[in-house]
Design a protein around this motif. Structure first.
Motif, PDB file in Angstrom:
ATOM      1  N   ILE A 211       0.833  -1.199   0.000  1.00  0.00           N
ATOM      2  CA  ILE A 211       0.000   0.000   0.000  1.00  0.00           C
ATOM      3  C   ILE A 211       0.872   1.254   0.000  1.00  0.00           C
ATOM      4  N   LEU A 212       1.920   1.204   0.814  1.00  0.00           N
ATOM      5  CA  LEU A 212       2.817   2.350   0.890  1.00  0.00           C
ATOM      6  C   LEU A 212       3.454   2.637  -0.480  1.00  0.00           C
ATOM      7  N   LYS A 213       3.850   1.585  -1.144  1.00  0.00           N
ATOM      8  CA  LYS A 213       4.538   1.766  -2.419  1.00  0.00           C
ATOM      9  C   LYS A 213       3.567   2.230  -3.510  1.00  0.00           C
ATOM     10  N   ASP A 214       2.458   1.489  -3.673  1.00  0.00           N
ATOM     11  CA  ASP A 214       1.570   1.751  -4.809  1.00  0.00           C
ATOM     12  C   ASP A 214       0.644   2.949  -4.586  1.00  0.00           C
ATOM     13  N   TYR A 215       0.248   3.152  -3.330  1.00  0.00           N
ATOM     14  CA  TYR A 215      -0.810   4.155  -3.121  1.00  0.00           C
ATOM     15  C   TYR A 215      -0.335   5.403  -2.387  1.00  0.00           C
ATOM     16  N   VAL A 216       0.928   5.411  -1.919  1.00  0.00           N
ATOM     17  CA  VAL A 216       1.465   6.629  -1.305  1.00  0.00           C
ATOM     18  C   VAL A 216       2.753   7.044  -2.026  1.00  0.00           C
ATOM     19  N   GLY A 217       3.711   6.115  -2.069  1.00  0.00           N
ATOM     20  CA  GLY A 217       5.047   6.438  -2.567  1.00  0.00           C
ATOM     21  C   GLY A 217       5.076   6.948  -3.993  1.00  0.00           C
ATOM     22  N   TRP A 218       4.646   6.096  -4.919  1.00  0.00           N
ATOM     23  CA  TRP A 218       4.746   6.489  -6.325  1.00  0.00           C
ATOM     24  C   TRP A 218       3.820   7.629  -6.694  1.00  0.00           C
ATOM     25  N   PRO A 219       2.590   7.702  -6.149  1.00  0.00           N
ATOM     26  CA  PRO A 219       1.793   8.900  -6.417  1.00  0.00           C
ATOM     27  C   PRO A 219       2.513  10.173  -5.956  1.00  0.00           C
ATOM     28  N   LEU A 220       3.203  10.079  -4.798  1.00  0.00           N
ATOM     29  CA  LEU A 220       3.921  11.235  -4.292  1.00  0.00           C
ATOM     30  C   LEU A 220       5.082  11.597  -5.221  1.00  0.00           C
ATOM     31  N   VAL A 221       5.806  10.577  -5.673  1.00  0.00           N
ATOM     32  CA  VAL A 221       6.917  10.845  -6.592  1.00  0.00           C
ATOM     33  C   VAL A 221       6.387  11.539  -7.851  1.00  0.00           C
ATOM     34  N   SER A 222       5.257  11.022  -8.375  1.00  0.00           N
ATOM     35  CA  SER A 222       4.671  11.642  -9.567  1.00  0.00           C
ATOM     36  C   SER A 222       4.287  13.090  -9.294  1.00  0.00           C
ATOM     37  N   ALA A 223       3.683  13.330  -8.127  1.00  0.00           N
ATOM     38  CA  ALA A 223       3.239  14.684  -7.795  1.00  0.00           C
ATOM     39  C   ALA A 223       4.429  15.638  -7.708  1.00  0.00           C
ATOM     40  N   LEU A 224       5.499  15.168  -7.054  1.00  0.00           N
ATOM     41  CA  LEU A 224       6.688  16.019  -6.936  1.00  0.00           C
ATOM     42  C   LEU A 224       7.292  16.290  -8.305  1.00  0.00           C
ATOM     43  N   ALA A 225       7.311  15.256  -9.146  1.00  0.00           N
ATOM     44  CA  ALA A 225       7.866  15.433 -10.486  1.00  0.00           C
ATOM     45  C   ALA A 225       7.036  16.436 -11.274  1.00  0.00           C
ATOM     46  N   ALA A 226       5.706  16.327 -11.144  1.00  0.00           N
ATOM     47  CA  ALA A 226       4.842  17.243 -11.882  1.00  0.00           C
ATOM     48  C   ALA A 226       5.054  18.676 -11.401  1.00  0.00           C
ATOM     49  N   THR A 227       5.215  18.844 -10.080  1.00  0.00           N
ATOM     50  CA  THR A 227       5.435  20.186  -9.541  1.00  0.00           C
ATOM     51  C   THR A 227       6.745  20.765 -10.066  1.00  0.00           C
ATOM     52  N   ALA A 228       7.778  19.933  -9.997  1.00  0.00           N
ATOM     53  CA  ALA A 228       9.088  20.401 -10.452  1.00  0.00           C
ATOM     54  C   ALA A 228       9.031  20.777 -11.928  1.00  0.00           C
ATOM     55  N   ALA A 229       8.340  19.951 -12.718  1.00  0.00           N
ATOM     56  CA  ALA A 229       8.234  20.225 -14.150  1.00  0.00           C
ATOM     57  C   ALA A 229       7.478  21.534 -14.366  1.00  0.00           C
ATOM     58  N   GLY A 230       6.412  21.735 -13.601  1.00  0.00           N
ATOM     59  CA  GLY A 230       5.634  22.971 -13.719  1.00  0.00           C
ATOM     60  C   GLY A 230       6.495  24.195 -13.423  1.00  0.00           C
ATOM     61  N   ARG A 231       7.334  24.092 -12.387  1.00  0.00           N
ATOM     62  CA  ARG A 231       8.218  25.196 -12.018  1.00  0.00           C
ATOM     63  C   ARG A 231       9.178  25.546 -13.144  1.00  0.00           C
ATOM     64  N   LEU A 232       9.666  24.471 -13.801  1.00  0.00           N
ATOM     65  CA  LEU A 232      10.630  24.678 -14.880  1.00  0.00           C
ATOM     66  C   LEU A 232       9.983  25.443 -16.034  1.00  0.00           C
ATOM     67  N   VAL A 233       8.729  25.027 -16.328  1.00  0.00           N
ATOM     68  CA  VAL A 233       8.053  25.629 -17.483  1.00  0.00           C
ATOM     69  C   VAL A 233       7.713  27.084 -17.192  1.00  0.00           C
ATOM     70  N   ARG A 234       7.099  27.345 -16.049  1.00  0.00           N
ATOM     71  CA  ARG A 234       6.772  28.748 -15.722  1.00  0.00           C
ATOM     72  C   ARG A 234       7.121  29.032 -14.252  1.00  0.00           C
ATOM     73  N   PRO A 235       8.341  29.547 -14.086  1.00  0.00           N
ATOM     74  CA  PRO A 235       8.777  29.837 -12.728  1.00  0.00           C
ATOM     75  C   PRO A 235       7.856  30.864 -12.084  1.00  0.00           C
ATOM     76  N   GLU A 236       7.471  30.620 -10.856  1.00  0.00           N
ATOM     77  CA  GLU A 236       6.534  31.508 -10.163  1.00  0.00           C
ATOM     78  C   GLU A 236       7.194  32.023  -8.901  1.00  0.00           C
ATOM     79  N   PRO A 237       7.857  33.181  -8.976  1.00  0.00           N
ATOM     80  CA  PRO A 237       8.455  33.687  -7.742  1.00  0.00           C
ATOM     81  C   PRO A 237       7.350  34.072  -6.767  1.00  0.00           C
ATOM     82  N   ARG A 238       7.635  33.867  -5.524  1.00  0.00           N
ATOM     83  CA  ARG A 238       6.618  34.241  -4.553  1.00  0.00           C
ATOM     84  C   ARG A 238       6.407  35.744  -4.630  1.00  0.00           C
TER      85      ARG A 238
END
Lengths: 420, 365
Positions: A211-238
């Motif tokens: 459960i940790l791997k399939d339903y927490v770990g990898w979804p989290l990795v995907s979410a972090l990757a998506a966030t990082a990718a979003g930042r790269l495309v359009r940096p949003e300074p606070r």
């Protein structure tokens, strides 16, 4: 019960001994021939599984895209199928122990499913493969929850079996995990509480990891990757105002962290959910597939079951015949056999459970020839037909009554003969 | 369980990172995926790549191996367990390291001599190829030089018993410690001397190194008495001996009578297992799970008796080092084939590769 119920009643003791010698000879011949070619096969399949799994995880990093979701889920499902069927099942059978490889060995292997390797080796390798299709002894016969053989007494609970069979199909790995517990033995007080506790700890440990791997770990990795990718495309300074406000409150670092988390929620939330459902779907696909292949191995109309009386004083030849007629094959392409863990050769697998699965296709013609010469059925058919008869049985036997259907070959059981 | 290699000296940082990520890969480990890129990156067991295989005289070959991580180092005279895959089966054997620990290129080497009827040595000598992956086990052995060799040294070697001593000589040569060394080496034929040229070269370059070569096919076997003429001051020297069991037995007896056994160091490069003149009466081994009796003649390890009877036995190094072949003996008397000590066992774990049956023995698998 008269001896004519035996599918091998026409075989004398001497003839059964001859048959045992023929099967032993096939086993010894293959055993002596195992070598580099076989090692390359299994290491190749293991490498293939890992590559597909990596591809699936990589695709699911972008799982908010529909195409990436579908491709990633597909890869993951195929990877899990390969891992469970052709690799896990067969390695845990000890089919590859001859290689003396510490990392592809039944004593060290664990698989990506809910049941622990140790419990499964006991309930499957030992109980099921020793007492194959002996009623009351083989706990895989109906998995203790289904009436799959007309000899089993009907009970009103079975009325719901078409329904819970659907649930079992979807969540098969959990069904197998619980099945390993052997609830019947616990209820009868035959299983020491220490063992029960040990099993429960094992199952919950694996469940936590899965459960940790399939339903927490990898979804989290995907979410972090998506966030990082979003930042790269359009940096949003606070915003300047926010920075000043945080500084005034003296919590620069805390504020930054909060902003980051908000960004992950905003940017990655959808990806987290998409990967979560991708993992869930892949597990369901694998479970449906495993259930189908495994149920087709013993429950089509063609297969025989045995009473405990019938197998008393069983000889080696008798054991071979029971394995032979208690199992049923599925015809298909080499790809189909790879994905089914070569359990389309269930007959060959039951004759030689510890022979590398890749050899079953080679020996199948010889097994069929033996069946022909000894007047024994060689149970086989296309997936659609095998699956059809299995589910027909599950439906029919949910209700009271039901008779064994006519078996192939010239030696129907006496119940069938009487019915005809 | 099958035998594994040693844990590589990976950095703690790397190990921690991999352990932290493990839960994402369960039941596999991150290593399983890193190995897809490069099998040498495994932090689970040390592996090496065969860099070169150089034929030597006398049916031997030197296998030069580049370890996947920095080599942990060895003391000259020690041996390493080596794992190779032959016809799909993983085999383990222990070999003396022949390389000096100080090699600049970081390679290590072993020099197996082809044993007729063997499995691993013919493979390494004839079939091993550059680029091949091998597994490396622990470095073991106490047949090593003292940290500061005091007085002179005497080496007595025969056949491939030269291998651990070669590592010593190569280690001593550059540090000018070969100033008082006598080496008595026996080989069957003059042109079959492993490292013959290198030994001759050492003798040319170092005035303090004297090689006494004995060709047994021509001159007969060396007897310890001959040392009085070959190296009259032998009782004053630290002596390192490696070779066949008979030679070592004779030297030990000689030192016991005329010298100081504390100064005779020896290494049996083959365990004394079986062969002709083995002691004991042998017996039968009962494999309970198969309902099968295997004949176990004197000097035959239980492992071999089982294999000959068709039982699939776990095995590893086959010389009593790795403990892969251990099985529980339910009951019976067994003989340690290395020491000839007989003991009664009752539900005890025993290394089947170096123990034979003495009477009737029941084994569980």
């Amino acid at each position: 019960m008269s001896p004519t119920t035996h599918p091998f009643a026409h075989l004398s003791a001497e003839r059964l001994d001859e048959l045992a010698r023929e099967f032993d000879a096939i086993h010894d011949e293959v055993r002596a021939d195992l070598g580099e070619r076989d090692r390359r096969y299994i290491t190749g399949v293991i490498r293939l599984h890992r590559q597909i799994a990596v591809a699936g995880r990589a695709l699911l990093l972008g799982s908010r895209s529909k195409a990436a979701w579908a491709a990633g889920t597909g890869c993951l499902a195929v990877a899990k199928i390969l891992e469970n069927m052709e690799i896990g099942h067969n390695v845990l059978h000890g089919q590859w122990d001859w290689m003396n490889d510490p990392y592809i060995h039944s004593s060290t292997w664990d698989w990506d499913t809910a049941s622990t390797a140790a419990a499964w080796k006991h309930s499957h390798n030992f109980i099921h493969h020793t007492y194959t299709n002996i009623r009351g002894k083989d706990k895989d016969l109906g998995y203790e929850i289904m009436r799959i053989d007309p000899h089993q007494k009907w009970h009103p609970a079975y009325l719901a079996q078409p329904l819970y069979n659907l649930l079992l199909m979807a969540f098969f790995e959990w069904g197998v995990a619980v099945h390993d517990l052997d609830v019947e033995a616990i209820r009868a007080g035959e299983k020491p509480l220490k063992d029960v506790w040990h099993d429960i700890k094992g199952i919950s440990g694996k469940a936590r990891d899965q459960i940790l791997k399939d339903y927490v770990g990898w979804p989290l990795v995907s979410a972090l990757a998506a966030t990082a990718a979003g930042r790269l495309v359009r940096p949003e300074p606070r915003s300047r105002a926010r920075v000043l406000a945080d500084r005034a409150r003296g919590r620069r670092r805390k504020g930054a962290l909060r902003a980051q988390l908000a960004a992950v929620r905003r940017e990655g939330g959808g990806t987290f959910a998409a990967t979560f459902w991708a993992d869930f779907t892949a597990n369901i696909i694998r479970n449906l597939w495993a259930h189908s292949i495994i149920f087709c191995g013993h429950f089509p109309d063609q297969t025989y079951t045995f009473s405990q009386e019938e197998v008393r004083d069983e000889t080696r030849g008798g054991w071979y015949v029971r394995q032979l007629v208690g199992a049923a094959n599925i015809t298909g392409s080499p790809l189909f056999h790879l994905l089914s863990g070569n359990l389309g050769y269930q007959v060959e697998h039951h004759l030689f459970p510890d022979m590398p699965s890749s050899r079953y296709a080679e020996i199948a013609p010889r097994v069929r020839d033996i069946c022909h010469r000894y007047g024994l059925p060689y149970n086989t058919g296309p997936l659609s037909r095998q699956l059809g008869t299995v589910h027909r049985t599950i439906l029919r036997l949910a209700f009271p009554g039901g008779k064994p259907r006519a078996k192939p070959g010239p030696y129907p059981g006496d119940e069938v003969a009487r019915a005809a | 369980m099958a035998e594994v290699g040693m844990r590589p000296p990976a950095s703690p940082l790397r190990r921690r990172a991999l352990r932290a990520l493990r839960w994402l890969f369960t039941p596999l480990r991150p290593d399983d995926y890193l190995e897809l890129i490069n099998p040498l990156w495994s932090t689970r067991e040390l592996r090496g790549l065969v860099e070169r295989v150089e034929p030597e005289r006398g049916g031997a070959a030197t296998v030069l191996i580049r370890p996947g991580y920095d080599w942990v180092g060895h003391r000259p005279g020690q041996y390493v367990r080596l794992g190779v895959v032959i016809d799909g089966v993983h085999h383990w054997r222990a070999y003396s390291l022949t390389s000096s620990p100080d090699r600049a290129d970081g390679l290590i080497s072993i020099t197996p001599k082809k044993v007729d009827g063997g499995v691993v040595s013919p493979y390494l000598v004839e079939r091993a190829r550059p680029g091949e992956l091998v597994r490396l086990g622990e470095v073991e052995g106490s047949f090593t030089l003292p940290d500061r060799p005091g007085r002179g040294l005497l080496f007595v070697t025969a056949g491939s018993g030269i291998t651990p001593v070669m590592s010593m000589l190569r280690h001593l040569a550059p540090s000018a410690s070969l100033d008082d060394v006598v080496h008595v080496h026996s080989a069957r034929e003059a042109d079959g001397v492993i490292f013959g040229e290198e030994l001759a070269e050492l003798e040319r370059r170092h005035a303090g190194f004297r090689l006494e070569l004995r060709i047994t096919g021509r001159d007969g076997r060396l007897t310890p008495d001959e040392l009085d003429t070959l190296c009259p001051d032998w009782p004053e020297r630290e002596t390192y001996a490696c070779g066949p069991g008979e030679l070592l037995d004779a030297l030990q007896a000689h030192w016991k009578r005329h010298g100081d056994t504390g100064r005779l160091h020896h290494e049996r490069f083959q365990p004394v297992v079986g062969g002709e003149g083995a002691e004991g009466s042998g017996g039968t081994v009962r494999f309970a799970h198969r309902n099968l009796d295997a004949d176990c003649p004197p000097g035959t390890p239980i492992l071999v008796a089982g294999e000959n009877a068709g039982v699939e036995m776990p095995f590893g190094c086959r010389v009593g080092v790795c403990h892969t072949c251990v099985l529980p003996i339910r009951e019976g008397r067994i003989r340690d084939l290395r020491t000839n000590v007989v003991s009664e066992k009752h539900n005890e774990i025993v290394r089947t590769c170096v123990h034979g049956a003495e009477g009737r023995v029941t084994v569980e698998l």
